[in-house]
Design a protein around this motif. Structure first.
Motif, PDB file in Angstrom:
ATOM      1  N   CYS A  66       0.847  -1.192   0.000  1.00 51.29           N
ATOM      2  CA  CYS A  66       0.000   0.000   0.000  1.00 51.29           C
ATOM      3  C   CYS A  66       0.884   1.245   0.000  1.00 51.29           C
ATOM      4  O   CYS A  66       1.978   1.233   0.562  1.00 51.29           O
ATOM      5  CB  CYS A  66      -0.918   0.008   1.224  1.00 51.29           C
ATOM      6  SG  CYS A  66      -2.037   1.424   1.213  1.00 51.29           S
ATOM      7  N   GLN A  67       0.375   2.311  -0.622  1.00 55.94           N
ATOM      8  CA  GLN A  67       1.138   3.574  -0.650  1.00 55.94           C
ATOM      9  C   GLN A  67       1.353   4.122   0.768  1.00 55.94           C
ATOM     10  O   GLN A  67       2.349   4.789   1.036  1.00 55.94           O
ATOM     11  CB  GLN A  67       0.465   4.615  -1.547  1.00 55.94           C
ATOM     12  CG  GLN A  67      -1.065   4.729  -1.407  1.00 55.94           C
ATOM     13  CD  GLN A  67      -1.527   5.460  -0.169  1.00 55.94           C
ATOM     14  OE1 GLN A  67      -0.852   6.389   0.269  1.00 55.94           O
ATOM     15  NE2 GLN A  67      -2.655   5.064   0.396  1.00 55.94           N
ATOM     16  N   ASP A  68       0.414   3.836   1.672  1.00 52.27           N
ATOM     17  CA  ASP A  68       0.583   4.258   3.066  1.00 52.27           C
ATOM     18  C   ASP A  68       1.452   3.210   3.762  1.00 52.27           C
ATOM     19  O   ASP A  68       0.958   2.153   4.149  1.00 52.27           O
ATOM     20  CB  ASP A  68      -0.786   4.383   3.744  1.00 52.27           C
ATOM     21  CG  ASP A  68      -0.663   4.752   5.223  1.00 52.27           C
ATOM     22  OD1 ASP A  68       0.479   4.929   5.710  1.00 52.27           O
ATOM     23  OD2 ASP A  68      -1.711   4.868   5.891  1.00 52.27           O
ATOM     24  N   GLY A 146      -0.847   1.741   9.197  1.00 47.12           N
ATOM     25  CA  GLY A 146      -1.522   2.718   8.343  1.00 47.12           C
ATOM     26  C   GLY A 146      -2.529   3.516   9.154  1.00 47.12           C
ATOM     27  O   GLY A 146      -3.110   3.017  10.112  1.00 47.12           O
ATOM     28  N   PHE A 147      -2.744   4.743   8.714  1.00 55.57           N
ATOM     29  CA  PHE A 147      -3.569   5.623   9.539  1.00 55.57           C
ATOM     30  C   PHE A 147      -5.017   5.754   9.086  1.00 55.57           C
ATOM     31  O   PHE A 147      -5.820   6.350   9.797  1.00 55.57           O
ATOM     32  CB  PHE A 147      -2.900   7.000   9.678  1.00 55.57           C
ATOM     33  CG  PHE A 147      -2.202   7.134  11.018  1.00 55.57           C
ATOM     34  CD1 PHE A 147      -1.247   6.214  11.397  1.00 55.57           C
ATOM     35  CD2 PHE A 147      -2.528   8.162  11.891  1.00 55.57           C
ATOM     36  CE1 PHE A 147      -0.615   6.302  12.632  1.00 55.57           C
ATOM     37  CE2 PHE A 147      -1.915   8.262  13.137  1.00 55.57           C
ATOM     38  CZ  PHE A 147      -0.952   7.341  13.505  1.00 55.57           C
ATOM     39  N   GLY A 148      -5.366   5.201   7.907  1.00 55.80           N
ATOM     40  CA  GLY A 148      -6.779   5.200   7.554  1.00 55.80           C
ATOM     41  C   GLY A 148      -7.533   4.447   8.632  1.00 55.80           C
ATOM     42  O   GLY A 148      -8.567   4.896   9.156  1.00 55.80           O
ATOM     43  N   SER A 149      -6.981   3.307   9.012  1.00 57.94           N
ATOM     44  CA  SER A 149      -7.623   2.477  10.038  1.00 57.94           C
ATOM     45  C   SER A 149      -7.276   2.954  11.453  1.00 57.94           C
ATOM     46  O   SER A 149      -8.121   2.900  12.353  1.00 57.94           O
ATOM     47  CB  SER A 149      -7.221   1.015   9.846  1.00 57.94           C
ATOM     48  OG  SER A 149      -5.813   0.880   9.759  1.00 57.94           O
ATOM     49  N   CYS A 183     -10.505   0.911   5.392  1.00 58.60           N
ATOM     50  CA  CYS A 183     -10.064   0.032   4.298  1.00 58.60           C
ATOM     51  C   CYS A 183     -10.336  -1.439   4.610  1.00 58.60           C
ATOM     52  O   CYS A 183      -9.414  -2.261   4.678  1.00 58.60           O
ATOM     53  CB  CYS A 183      -8.583   0.240   3.994  1.00 58.60           C
ATOM     54  SG  CYS A 183      -8.150   1.911   3.504  1.00 58.60           S
ATOM     55  N   CYS A 270      -6.424  -2.233   8.780  1.00 60.37           N
ATOM     56  CA  CYS A 270      -6.967  -2.582   7.473  1.00 60.37           C
ATOM     57  C   CYS A 270      -6.520  -3.995   7.114  1.00 60.37           C
ATOM     58  O   CYS A 270      -5.874  -4.669   7.913  1.00 60.37           O
ATOM     59  CB  CYS A 270      -6.431  -1.586   6.458  1.00 60.37           C
ATOM     60  SG  CYS A 270      -4.618  -1.558   6.495  1.00 60.37           S
ATOM     61  N   HIS A 271      -6.787  -4.403   5.880  1.00 59.75           N
ATOM     62  CA  HIS A 271      -6.332  -5.733   5.440  1.00 59.75           C
ATOM     63  C   HIS A 271      -4.807  -5.792   5.348  1.00 59.75           C
ATOM     64  O   HIS A 271      -4.237  -6.868   5.312  1.00 59.75           O
ATOM     65  CB  HIS A 271      -6.960  -6.078   4.085  1.00 59.75           C
ATOM     66  CG  HIS A 271      -6.683  -5.044   3.036  1.00 59.75           C
ATOM     67  ND1 HIS A 271      -7.369  -3.861   2.968  1.00 59.75           N
ATOM     68  CD2 HIS A 271      -5.757  -5.008   2.068  1.00 59.75           C
ATOM     69  CE1 HIS A 271      -6.893  -3.140   1.972  1.00 59.75           C
ATOM     70  NE2 HIS A 271      -5.904  -3.807   1.418  1.00 59.75           N
ATOM     71  N   VAL A 272      -4.141  -4.603   5.289  1.00 62.69           N
ATOM     72  CA  VAL A 272      -2.669  -4.594   5.235  1.00 62.69           C
ATOM     73  C   VAL A 272      -2.153  -4.600   6.679  1.00 62.69           C
ATOM     74  O   VAL A 272      -1.568  -3.635   7.167  1.00 62.69           O
ATOM     75  CB  VAL A 272      -2.140  -3.370   4.443  1.00 62.69           C
ATOM     76  CG1 VAL A 272      -0.660  -3.549   4.125  1.00 62.69           C
ATOM     77  CG2 VAL A 272      -2.910  -3.185   3.155  1.00 62.69           C
ATOM     78  N   ARG A 274       0.358  -5.431   8.823  1.00 64.83           N
ATOM     79  CA  ARG A 274       1.775  -5.786   8.619  1.00 64.83           C
ATOM     80  C   ARG A 274       2.502  -5.989   9.939  1.00 64.83           C
ATOM     81  O   ARG A 274       2.414  -5.153  10.831  1.00 64.83           O
ATOM     82  CB  ARG A 274       2.478  -4.630   7.875  1.00 64.83           C
ATOM     83  CG  ARG A 274       1.977  -4.394   6.497  1.00 64.83           C
ATOM     84  CD  ARG A 274       2.370  -3.037   5.987  1.00 64.83           C
ATOM     85  NE  ARG A 274       1.519  -2.002   6.547  1.00 64.83           N
ATOM     86  CZ  ARG A 274       1.241  -0.837   5.960  1.00 64.83           C
ATOM     87  NH1 ARG A 274       1.767  -0.563   4.789  1.00 64.83           N
ATOM     88  NH2 ARG A 274       0.463   0.042   6.540  1.00 64.83           N
TER      89      ARG A 274
HETATM   90  S1  SF4 Z   1      -5.509   2.080   6.103  1.00 65.36           S
HETATM   91 FE1  SF4 Z   1      -4.307   0.381   5.285  1.00 65.36          FE
HETATM   92  S2  SF4 Z   1      -5.076  -0.053   3.215  1.00 65.36           S
HETATM   93 FE2  SF4 Z   1      -5.872   1.945   3.890  1.00 65.36          FE
HETATM   94  S3  SF4 Z   1      -4.416   3.397   3.017  1.00 65.36           S
HETATM   95 FE3  SF4 Z   1      -3.704   2.975   5.119  1.00 65.36          FE
HETATM   96  S4  SF4 Z   1      -2.307   1.212   4.974  1.00 65.36           S
HETATM   97 FE4  SF4 Z   1      -3.390   1.367   3.026  1.00 65.36          FE
END
Ligand code: SF4
Length: 280
Positions: A66-68, A146-149, A183, A270-272, A274
């Motif tokens: 992912c870009q994030d 990631g910060f979306g989640s 996400c 999210c699904h990423v 890690r």
């Molecule tokens: S929350 Fe997860 S999938 Fe969404 S942009 Fe951030 S790292 Fe990527």
């Protein structure tokens, strides 16, 4: 007593930052594959196919999933019979993160100050959680977040009388509120007990546990199963486009708490999801 030089810490953290961003752990890959086979929503199934394709491209071309590429969270457990030689350990961990993000061409997402927001340009500092363990090893887990989640995560200071029903209702509320912003499909990390900050730490730690291994406490394992089932009945689905795969796993960690409280944290990933672990 064993001596470990900080050069070894730097090298490992650097490699782990890159590795974590390029490929998911085997349990996460299996979870996504199983979800794809069981998804009933048309759009949801399409999204899961795209996620699998995306993971394949990331692996083949050595580019991030992912870009994030997240803020680096590092769990650092030091054996009490280890003597660390070289530089300051916190500086060494951050140097490993710096090298990993710069040399691995990973996005630099960290700002120096939460209000002034000047980018540090090397993704440091990391968020580091230290712990002491017996032995002559250091156990390291690097979990880029990631910060979306992360932004959809919550802390609830429940009352003891709220009990398991209160816990379930709060987790479901957090997931509902997160919806497509996290996400999905998500992994839901839950921390129960301790204090305000301890439950948040537990929820983060829960995300780095193998998603195929239930809690060793029977009632907690049952809670994980029930929560996963109820979350997947919410219909949010992959990408928030509907379906029966809103979450891939729910991991719950617990800790003793005060007679007057029931702290609860929900750290959504999210699904990423890690995380890479090594013992040095
Ligand atoms: S929350 Fe997860 S999938 Fe969404 S942009 Fe951030 S790292 Fe990527």
């Amino acid at each position: 007593m064993r001596t470990i030089h900080t050069d070894e810490i730097i090298k490992n953290i650097k490699e782990m930052c890159i590795e974590a961003n390029l490929e998911l752990s085997e349990d996460m890959k299996r979870k996504l594959k199983n979800a794809k086979e069981q998804e009933t929503g048309r759009l949801g199934a399409q999204i899961l196919n795209q996620l699998e394709e995306n993971m394949g491209i990331a692996k083949e071309e050595s580019i991030p999933i992912c870009q994030d590429t997240g803020m680096a969270v590092v769990f650092f457990k030091i054996g009490q019979d280890v003597h660390i030689e070289g530089m300051n350990v916190t500086d060494a961990i951050n140097e490993g993160v710096r090298q990993g993000y710069v040399e691995g061409y990973l996005r630099k997402s960290v700002v120096k100050d939460p209000i002034e927001r000047e980018n540090t340009k090397d993704n440091t500092p990391a968020v580091i959680h230290y712990d002491m363990i017996p032995g002559e090893q250091i156990e390291i887990t690097v979990a880029p977040k990631g910060f979306g989640s992360e932004n959809m995560s919550r802390v609830f200071m429940l009352k003891p009388a709220d009990g398991l029903e209160g816990v379930k209702a709060s987790v479901l509320q957090a997931v509902k509120d997160a919806g497509p912003n996290a996400c999905p499909p998500m992994v839901v990390g839950v921390g129960m007990g301790g204090t305000f900050e301890k439950c948040a730490f537990l929820a983060k730690k829960a995300l780095s546990r193998n998603t195929e291994e239930p809690s060793s406490i029977p009632y907690v394992a049952q809670l994980e199963r029930e929560l996963l089932e109820e979350i997947n009945q919410l219909g949010i689905g992959p990408g928030g486009l509907g379906g029966n795969t809103t979450a891939l796993a729910v991991n719950v960690e617990t800790y003793p708490t005060h007679i007057a409280g029931l702290p609860l944290a929900v750290n959504i990933c999210c699904h990423v999801n890690r995380h890479v672990s090594r013992t040095i």
